[in-house]
Write a protein that holds these residues in place. Sequence first.
Motif, PDB file in Angstrom:
ATOM      1  N   MET A 135      -4.993   6.520   9.083  1.00 39.53           N
ATOM      2  CA  MET A 135      -4.092   5.864   8.149  1.00 39.53           C
ATOM      3  C   MET A 135      -2.880   5.347   8.902  1.00 39.53           C
ATOM      4  N   SER A 136      -2.297   4.259   8.395  1.00 39.44           N
ATOM      5  CA  SER A 136      -1.074   3.668   8.933  1.00 39.44           C
ATOM      6  C   SER A 136      -0.478   2.793   7.834  1.00 39.44           C
ATOM      7  N   ASP A 147      -9.710  12.258  -4.895  1.00 42.84           N
ATOM      8  CA  ASP A 147     -10.534  11.436  -4.010  1.00 42.84           C
ATOM      9  C   ASP A 147      -9.659  10.932  -2.875  1.00 42.84           C
ATOM     10  N   ILE A 148     -10.169  10.975  -1.657  1.00 37.60           N
ATOM     11  CA  ILE A 148      -9.346  10.570  -0.530  1.00 37.60           C
ATOM     12  C   ILE A 148      -8.884   9.118  -0.621  1.00 37.60           C
ATOM     13  N   TYR A 149      -9.661   8.292  -1.302  1.00 33.20           N
ATOM     14  CA  TYR A 149      -9.295   6.881  -1.448  1.00 33.20           C
ATOM     15  C   TYR A 149      -8.427   6.622  -2.679  1.00 33.20           C
ATOM     16  N   LEU A 181      -5.995   3.209   4.580  1.00 27.12           N
ATOM     17  CA  LEU A 181      -6.926   4.196   5.116  1.00 27.12           C
ATOM     18  C   LEU A 181      -8.226   3.514   5.500  1.00 27.12           C
ATOM     19  N   CYS A 182      -8.770   3.936   6.638  1.00 24.60           N
ATOM     20  CA  CYS A 182     -10.105   3.468   7.030  1.00 24.60           C
ATOM     21  C   CYS A 182     -10.795   4.582   7.807  1.00 24.60           C
ATOM     22  N   SER A 213     -10.168  -1.480   5.639  1.00 24.75           N
ATOM     23  CA  SER A 213      -8.914  -0.785   5.328  1.00 24.75           C
ATOM     24  C   SER A 213      -8.648  -0.873   3.833  1.00 24.75           C
ATOM     25  N   ARG A 214      -8.388   0.285   3.230  1.00 23.73           N
ATOM     26  CA  ARG A 214      -8.160   0.317   1.788  1.00 23.73           C
ATOM     27  C   ARG A 214      -6.772   0.875   1.481  1.00 23.73           C
TER      28      ARG A 214
END
Length: 512
Positions: free
Chosen positions: A152-153, A221-223, A161-162, A175-176
Amino acid sequence: MRKVFLLLMTWVAAMTVSAQPLRNPIIPGYHPDPSICRVNSDFYLVNSSFQYFPGVPIFHSTDLVNWKQIGNVLDRSSQLNLKGASSWLGIYAPTIRYHEGVYYMITTNVGNGGNFMVTAKDPKGPWSEPIWLEQQGIDPSLWFEDGKCYMMSNPDNTIMLCEIDPATGKQLTESRPLWQGTGGRYPEGPHIYKKDGYYYLLISEGGTELAHRLTIARSKDIYGPYESNPANPILTNCNMKGQTMQIQGTGHGDFVQAADGSWWITFLAYRNFGGSYHHLGRETYLAPVEWKKGEWPVVNGGNPIDTLMQVPALFGTLADSVKSQHDINPKDPQWVYIQNPIADNYRFAKGGVTLKASASTLTENSQPTFIGRRQESNTMVMETEIDVASLDKGCEAGITVYQIHDGHFDLALVKDDKGGVEVQAAYTIKTLHQAQKAMLAKAKKVRLRITAVADHYVFEYAADGAPFTTLSRQACSLVSTEVVGGFTGVVVGMYAQGKGAARFNYFDYIEN
């Protein structure tokens, strides 16, 4: 009744034993953007380093209080290109993580390549060559889970996040976006933790100045989607409770869980001296975290951060020691250079060093000849001795209080064409330049000394064993971040510029 009284006294005694004083900062001086990980009973912590080489100092502790620098992660020019870097550029906030026997450090080289990571089997090194990454933004971090590695950045002021391949750095998913924070400027410094079925996303907001703060969100959820903590920010001194504290600018943190199950957070902040000015830089601090099952973490009971706090019992107490050094040992990991050093300009022998002048001045900032260390206390003395016979004509050699290339105090010797030696105390504060000078008659050895006394520096010289003479005094606030800018703090050391070379017999650094 007696039994009730005894139970009450036992409870009071237990509460007394279970708390202890904590002195902050735990790593003083210019050590910003801390990231921490625990491996068994050992804690490892890294900091950003900006334009200084070697980069990313790494520390070890077994009790979260007493820390020892065990090296620098980026210690080779092949890992770290600092061409043209100032304290606005270079190595930004790193993250350190440990997974399946491997240590990972991920960071950003602003101005020379972007995001990359390096790996090691031993935190002392050696660390690998850079593995370059596609997703940009600053302050990258890693999360490992179920055989996957997530990065993440914050490109475009959004935490993204990717998934990546940790061996090659190849980006495996698009990347989301996760979260943009609570509305504060510069949402950055993201870290993900998993607890009680939630993914917790910790970030910094507000800019790394007075309004700096930590906020947190969570999701199943991580996303995402991520829900913001109603009690945000979870850490700031920029409020009514903290407005009178010497410590300000609290933010950019990283949680760690100790082996006993307790939670703690390391973060950056700075100490003001002489008003609303800080010159030592952003430092590393520690605070306790209460993190009940299924609930939001609470930092330091919701109270502001102070230089002395009562906290739940730690694993040790801060050892009292006087920090001092005398010999100039290039293997000591505290020593740093400005940008990548030109090796031929440094000749170490018998505890001293001969510095060959760089064509670049400190102000011009193109690989100047400089070697120094961070100033970690507002009261300290640094001193060196220069052999006049070794001082070439046209060489300016001395010691410096260096905040940024256009914000530094210098105390130096200069030999003129006739062999006369002049001592000068000069300052460069943005476009302002001034020097106070004195001529020395037939000196063989000259000692140069700069003393930090609370809110000012004193510049002195002494020739051939004579008493010291004061040449100048300057306020610390002139080299503060508020006046000259930059993301670092004062670094003190030796330099040579112009032509020729000079021999420095020793370098004393003593904190009072």
